[in-house]
Design a protein around this motif. Structure first.
Motif, PDB file in Angstrom:
ATOM      1  N   ASN A 287       0.603  -0.762  -0.171  1.00 48.17           N
ATOM      2  CA  ASN A 287      -0.451  -0.187   0.116  1.00 48.17           C
ATOM      3  C   ASN A 287       1.293   1.251   0.165  1.00 48.17           C
ATOM      4  O   ASN A 287       1.630   0.934   0.972  1.00 48.17           O
ATOM      5  N   GLY A 288       0.445   2.441  -0.624  1.00 46.02           N
ATOM      6  CA  GLY A 288       1.477   3.616  -1.288  1.00 46.02           C
ATOM      7  C   GLY A 288       2.489   2.965  -2.276  1.00 46.02           C
ATOM      8  O   GLY A 288       2.366   2.356  -2.940  1.00 46.02           O
ATOM      9  N   LYS A 289       3.655   4.175  -2.069  1.00 43.41           N
ATOM     10  CA  LYS A 289       4.056   4.301  -3.079  1.00 43.41           C
ATOM     11  C   LYS A 289       5.768   3.852  -3.163  1.00 43.41           C
ATOM     12  O   LYS A 289       6.729   3.159  -4.123  1.00 43.41           O
ATOM     13  N   VAL A 290       5.370   2.530  -1.652  1.00 43.92           N
ATOM     14  CA  VAL A 290       7.192   1.648  -1.594  1.00 43.92           C
ATOM     15  C   VAL A 290       6.619   0.378  -1.387  1.00 43.92           C
ATOM     16  O   VAL A 290       5.179  -0.026  -1.115  1.00 43.92           O
ATOM     17  N   PHE A 291       7.105  -0.493  -2.327  1.00 45.77           N
ATOM     18  CA  PHE A 291       6.189  -1.830  -1.867  1.00 45.77           C
ATOM     19  C   PHE A 291       6.693  -2.267  -0.580  1.00 45.77           C
ATOM     20  O   PHE A 291       6.034  -2.769   0.140  1.00 45.77           O
ATOM     21  N   SER A 292       8.199  -2.441  -0.051  1.00 46.79           N
ATOM     22  CA  SER A 292       8.745  -2.594   1.301  1.00 46.79           C
ATOM     23  C   SER A 292      10.236  -2.099   1.347  1.00 46.79           C
ATOM     24  O   SER A 292      11.105  -2.000   0.246  1.00 46.79           O
ATOM     25  N   ALA A 293      10.371  -1.192   2.503  1.00 45.52           N
ATOM     26  CA  ALA A 293      12.051  -0.659   2.266  1.00 45.52           C
ATOM     27  C   ALA A 293      12.268  -1.503   3.229  1.00 45.52           C
ATOM     28  O   ALA A 293      13.984  -1.676   3.472  1.00 45.52           O
ATOM     29  N   GLY A 294      12.545  -3.034   3.330  1.00 43.57           N
ATOM     30  CA  GLY A 294      13.403  -4.356   4.271  1.00 43.57           C
ATOM     31  C   GLY A 294      12.643  -4.298   5.631  1.00 43.57           C
ATOM     32  O   GLY A 294      11.410  -4.016   5.871  1.00 43.57           O
ATOM     33  N   ALA A 295      13.610  -4.151   6.433  1.00 46.37           N
ATOM     34  CA  ALA A 295      12.699  -4.538   7.887  1.00 46.37           C
ATOM     35  C   ALA A 295      13.377  -3.167   8.589  1.00 46.37           C
ATOM     36  O   ALA A 295      13.283  -1.769   8.107  1.00 46.37           O
TER      37      ALA A 295
ATOM     38  N   THR B 119       8.325   3.385 -11.974  1.00 49.13           N
ATOM     39  CA  THR B 119       8.759   4.179 -10.895  1.00 49.13           C
ATOM     40  C   THR B 119       9.612   3.002 -10.170  1.00 49.13           C
ATOM     41  O   THR B 119      10.171   3.905  -9.344  1.00 49.13           O
ATOM     42  N   ALA B 120       9.574   1.971 -10.240  1.00 50.53           N
ATOM     43  CA  ALA B 120      10.168   0.998  -8.705  1.00 50.53           C
ATOM     44  C   ALA B 120      11.029   0.729  -8.682  1.00 50.53           C
ATOM     45  O   ALA B 120      12.024   0.805 -10.578  1.00 50.53           O
TER      46      ALA B 120
ATOM     47  N   VAL C  10      18.157  -0.474  -9.692  1.00 49.68           N
ATOM     48  CA  VAL C  10      18.098  -0.942 -10.083  1.00 49.68           C
ATOM     49  C   VAL C  10      16.704  -0.540 -11.080  1.00 49.68           C
ATOM     50  O   VAL C  10      15.873  -1.341  -9.965  1.00 49.68           O
ATOM     51  N   GLY C  11      16.648   0.227 -11.737  1.00 44.01           N
ATOM     52  CA  GLY C  11      15.734   0.677 -11.713  1.00 44.01           C
ATOM     53  C   GLY C  11      14.315  -0.376 -13.028  1.00 44.01           C
ATOM     54  O   GLY C  11      15.116  -1.271 -13.597  1.00 44.01           O
ATOM     55  N   ALA C  12      12.954  -0.360 -12.737  1.00 42.74           N
ATOM     56  CA  ALA C  12      12.554  -0.816 -13.390  1.00 42.74           C
ATOM     57  C   ALA C  12      12.669  -1.413 -14.963  1.00 42.74           C
ATOM     58  O   ALA C  12      12.572  -2.442 -14.833  1.00 42.74           O
TER      59      ALA C  12
END
Length: 202
Positions: A50-58, A114-115, A155-157
């Motif tokens: 949810n949002g603009k980031v899948f996950s920043a990790g831990a 944009t990922a 690495v860009g999409a």
């Protein structure tokens, strides 16, 4: 912080902590393992954020307290890899760190333009999960795996698409998910499992 939805045989798990870039806590990882394991009765499982980031990790605070080296990461990626159904990671935004494991263990990775994908273990001083290294290397080859893990590049999409790290880049993420999932959703579970097993054994 973990959303869960069933739409017939299409199940969706959503990382839902957008105010913290969907960074993962031990509680979230534990729930993810349980939800993914439950998806053995689905025909298609989608992992997204949810949002603009899948996950920043831990989560950074928990990472410093030991989460970065927790066996939960390996349990999660193993649970995804063990599913007989079609698994799709729908990257709504950037994927980083330990969160790469569930994406690498999925059958397919679809991304918005944009990922970015990065796995900054060299800078952070942690070792990546061993299964992540194997899966990443199978997807992109040893030199590019070193570029990501040792060079620490983002690495860009489109570059990720060229590497084979993602399988499709699209402006309409959900429409692409539905298109890809359609055939599996119309098939028998044992037929899905048989085709997946043949591909994995090839």
């Amino acid at each position: 912080m973990i959303g869960f939805e069933k739409s017939g045989d299409l199940w969706t798990i959503t990382l839902d902590r957008p105010e913290k870039a969907n960074s993962l806590t031990s509680e979230m990882l534990t729930e993810l393992v349980a939800r993914v394991t439950e998806a053995r009765s689905a025909k298609c499982l989608v992992l997204t954020g949810n949002g603009k980031v899948f996950s920043a990790g831990a989560d950074l605070d928990e990472a410093r307290a030991g989460l970065a080296t927790s066996p939960l990461w390996e349990q999660l990626s193993s649970a995804v890899a063990a599913l007989d159904c079609l698994t799709i990671t729908a990257l709504n935004g950037t994927l980083a760190g330990g969160a790469c494991g569930m994406a690498l263990a999925s059958d397919l990775r679809i991304s918005v333009p944009t990922a970015k994908v990065f796995y900054p273990v060299m800078r952070l001083g942690f070792l990546p999960q061993s299964s992540d290294v194997k899966r990443l290397t199978r997807l992109v080859g040893p030199a590019r795996a070193k570029l990501i893990l040792m060079g620490g590049i983002k690495v860009g999409a489109q570059e990720a698409l060229g590497m084979g790290l993602v399988d499709r880049v699209t402006d309409d993420l959900w429409a692409s998910v539905e298109e890809i999932a359609e055939a599996a959703l119309g098939a028998a579970p044992d037929h899905i499992a048989a085709i997946k097993a043949m591909i994995n054994a090839a």
